[in-house]
Design an enzyme around this catalytic site. Structure first.
Site, PDB file in Angstrom:
ATOM      1  CD  GLU A  13      -5.545   0.369   2.725  1.00  0.00           C
ATOM      2  OE1 GLU A  13      -5.426  -0.732   3.283  1.00  0.00           O
ATOM      3  OE2 GLU A  13      -6.147   0.528   1.656  1.00  0.00           O
ATOM      4  NE  ARG A  27      -4.067  -1.921   0.501  1.00  0.00           N
ATOM      5  CZ  ARG A  27      -4.090  -3.226   0.215  1.00  0.00           C
ATOM      6  NH1 ARG A  27      -3.064  -3.786  -0.386  1.00  0.00           N
ATOM      7  NH2 ARG A  27      -5.151  -3.954   0.513  1.00  0.00           N
ATOM      8  CB  SER A  66      -8.401  -1.880   4.744  1.00  0.00           C
ATOM      9  OG  SER A  66      -8.684  -3.115   4.164  1.00  0.00           O
TER      10      SER A  66
HETATM   11  N1  EPU Z   1     -10.079 -11.581  10.392  1.00  0.00           N
HETATM   12  C1  EPU Z   1     -10.734 -11.697  11.591  1.00  0.00           C
HETATM   13  N2  EPU Z   1     -11.677 -10.773  11.934  1.00  0.00           N
HETATM   14  C2  EPU Z   1     -11.958  -9.729  11.120  1.00  0.00           C
HETATM   15  C3  EPU Z   1     -11.298  -9.602   9.885  1.00  0.00           C
HETATM   16  C4  EPU Z   1     -10.353 -10.539   9.540  1.00  0.00           C
HETATM   17  O1  EPU Z   1     -10.494 -12.627  12.365  1.00  0.00           O
HETATM   18  O2  EPU Z   1     -12.822  -8.945  11.483  1.00  0.00           O
HETATM   19  C5  EPU Z   1      -9.117 -12.620   9.998  1.00  0.00           C
HETATM   20  C6  EPU Z   1      -9.687 -13.485   8.878  1.00  0.00           C
HETATM   21  O3  EPU Z   1     -10.415 -14.551   9.369  1.00  0.00           O
HETATM   22  C7  EPU Z   1      -8.435 -13.951   8.159  1.00  0.00           C
HETATM   23  C8  EPU Z   1      -7.495 -12.761   8.314  1.00  0.00           C
HETATM   24  O4  EPU Z   1      -7.970 -12.001   9.409  1.00  0.00           O
HETATM   25  O5  EPU Z   1      -7.864 -15.037   8.800  1.00  0.00           O
HETATM   26  C9  EPU Z   1      -7.389 -11.919   7.058  1.00  0.00           C
HETATM   27  O6  EPU Z   1      -8.674 -11.412   6.709  1.00  0.00           O
HETATM   28  P1  EPU Z   1      -9.062 -11.063   5.196  1.00  0.00           P
HETATM   29  O7  EPU Z   1      -8.701 -12.201   4.322  1.00  0.00           O
HETATM   30  O8  EPU Z   1     -10.444 -10.563   5.159  1.00  0.00           O
HETATM   31  O9  EPU Z   1      -8.045  -9.928   4.745  1.00  0.00           O
HETATM   32  P2  EPU Z   1      -7.432  -8.701   5.506  1.00  0.00           P
HETATM   33  O10 EPU Z   1      -5.982  -8.954   5.765  1.00  0.00           O
HETATM   34  O11 EPU Z   1      -8.267  -8.349   6.659  1.00  0.00           O
HETATM   35  C10 EPU Z   1      -6.569  -7.496   3.343  1.00  0.00           C
HETATM   36  C11 EPU Z   1      -6.673  -6.178   2.661  1.00  0.00           C
HETATM   37  C12 EPU Z   1      -7.993  -6.040   1.934  1.00  0.00           C
HETATM   38  C13 EPU Z   1      -8.093  -7.162   0.934  1.00  0.00           C
HETATM   39  C14 EPU Z   1      -7.977  -8.508   1.669  1.00  0.00           C
HETATM   40  C15 EPU Z   1      -7.950  -9.690   0.742  1.00  0.00           C
HETATM   41  C16 EPU Z   1      -5.316  -4.663   3.944  1.00  0.00           C
HETATM   42  C17 EPU Z   1      -5.277  -3.499   4.867  1.00  0.00           C
HETATM   43  N3  EPU Z   1      -6.504  -5.093   3.606  1.00  0.00           N
HETATM   44  O12 EPU Z   1      -7.551  -7.549   4.379  1.00  0.00           O
HETATM   45  O13 EPU Z   1      -7.952  -4.803   1.243  1.00  0.00           O
HETATM   46  O14 EPU Z   1      -9.308  -7.104   0.216  1.00  0.00           O
HETATM   47  O15 EPU Z   1      -6.733  -8.541   2.399  1.00  0.00           O
HETATM   48  O16 EPU Z   1      -6.740  -9.765   0.072  1.00  0.00           O
HETATM   49  O17 EPU Z   1      -4.248  -5.136   3.519  1.00  0.00           O
HETATM   50  C18 EPU Z   1      -8.492  -2.485   1.342  1.00  0.00           C
HETATM   51  O18 EPU Z   1      -7.282  -2.274   1.267  1.00  0.00           O
HETATM   52  O19 EPU Z   1      -9.334  -1.553   1.410  1.00  0.00           O
HETATM   53  C19 EPU Z   1      -8.959  -3.871   1.384  1.00  0.00           C
HETATM   54  C20 EPU Z   1     -10.239  -4.184   1.562  1.00  0.00           C
END
Ligand code: EPU
Length: 333
Positions: A329, A164, A234
């Site tokens: 972010e 990012r 995010s």
């Molecule tokens: N998780 C939780 N609780 C939550 C959210 C997530 O336990 O409320 C756990 C999930 O179960 C999973 C892990 O955290 O094990 C990762 O969650 P997720 O796959 O939803 O992805 P993320 O790391 O929370 C990032 C990006 C998203 C992107 C997703 C998928 C960032 C800041 N965010 O989220 O990007 O869509 O991966 O690749 O890196 C954005 O930047 O606006 C965005 C939505």
């Protein structure tokens, strides 16, 4: 071109939190951009270039000039039978661009389906989702250098891309991105490592469109619909901690998800926030989105203060519980 005074920016941010700009200027081509930048009314004034407003929170009126591109043209250039450069102007809606490349039979951007925002910002923010980042396919970035007044094209490896992040976020608005060239392929090559995408790997007739649709389904199930519920996607970046710090946390939280990152171990902010007991936590009209805790939503009438109070509370709670600092972010102005 459009130039407006005392402009209401609310509809230009996906948070839908009331915001105003002293001046707002929108241009249809680079000549108009240059004309705006040399307009005496704006000389010496703070300047902010926005895209789709999907990563922005204004905490007070912006006393300066807000710029927006409405350039939207796309052109393709064949480098070989399989390698195609697709150049999009900065103001094109990102998802429209992704769908355009898929309709042209090109592979590469399907995992980046349905991300709010515009193409110019994709190269500034290095947007990413489901195992793919914009930088994986960016070839060159066209800019206007506001210091010299010249156009300058950067190769991807000159843009200091990271999670990012890019050089464009650290040069005080010097370079205005006017267009981005993505290098895409006519050969199917999929990235299906992300949990729910794995099941697609066994489909012998997999297409970019099928991956696109799957990603849209996943996003719809976890993330708020930008038109229905205000948010900035995010709100926080996923923090990276040292291997030592991770080993210590793992003793207490053996189920904590984690990923290897170039400079340590990345931990999902959403998990940290949820397990700190903040799922659905509200201040005024701002809420920690229960389906994905790293998103802060505007439940209807949130003020910028509600959102900043909520995010400070989240940062404070996560820091006290895990000793980890969360960094927004979203761009807080
Ligand atoms: N998780 C939780 N609780 C939550 C959210 C997530 O336990 O409320 C756990 C999930 O179960 C999973 C892990 O955290 O094990 C990762 O969650 P997720 O796959 O939803 O992805 P993320 O790391 O929370 C990032 C990006 C998203 C992107 C997703 C998928 C960032 C800041 N965010 O989220 O990007 O869509 O991966 O690749 O890196 C954005 O930047 O606006 C965005 C939505």
């Amino acid at each position: 071109m459009t130039i407006l005074h005392d402009f209401d920016l609310t509809r230009h941010t996906t948070f839908h939190v009331p915001a105003r700009a002293q001046w707002f200027a929108e241009y249809d081509n680079v000549d108009e951009l240059i004309e705006i930048l040399s307009d005496k009314r704006f000389s010496g004034m703070p300047r902010l270039h926005i895209g789709g407003g999907s990563n922005l929170l204004f905490t007070k009126p912006f006393e300066g000039l807000v710029l927006h591109s409405s350039m939207k043209k796309v052109k393709m250039e064949k480098l070989s039978d399989t390698r195609i450069l697709v150049h999009a102007e900065s103001g094109l809606n990102w998802d429209t661009f992704v769908r355009h490349t898929i309709a042209e039979g090109l592979y590469g951007l399907e995992n980046l389906a349905y991300i709010p925002g515009e193409t110019g910002a994709s190269a500034v923010q290095n947007i990413g989702a489901y195992g793919v980042e914009a930088k994986d396919h960016i070839y060159t970035v066209d800019t206007l250098d506001t210091l010299t007044g010249d156009m300058r094209t950067f190769q991807a490896d000159e843009c200091a891309y990271a999670y990012r992040d890019s050089m464009f976020k650290h040069t005080n608005g010097r370079y205005i991105v006017t267009g981005v060239s993505y290098l895409l392929s006519r050969n199917p090559a999929f990235t299906l490592d992300y949990g729910p995408l794995k099941e697609l790997a066994s489909d012998p007739d997999l297409t970019a469109m099928k991956v696109y649709e799957k990603v849209v389904d996943i996003r719809r199930s976890k993330l708020p619909e930008p038109d229905e519920l205000g948010s900035a996607g995010s709100f926080f970046k996923n923090p990276v901690v040292t291997a030592g710090k991770y080993a210590a946390l793992k003793q207490t939280y053996p189920d904590m998800p984690h990923y290897d990152a170039p400079d340590g171990v990345k931990i999902p902010a959403g998990w940290l926030i949820e397990h700190a007991g903040l799922k659905g936590f509200r201040i005024g009209g701002a809420e920690v989105y229960p389906r994905q805790c790293l998103v802060i939503v505007n439940t209807g009438n949130a003020t910028a203060t509600d959102i900043t109070s909520l995010y400070s509370h989240v940062q404070h709670t996560v820091r006290s519980k895990y000793g980890i600092d969360l960094h927004p972010e979203a761009n807080i102005i």
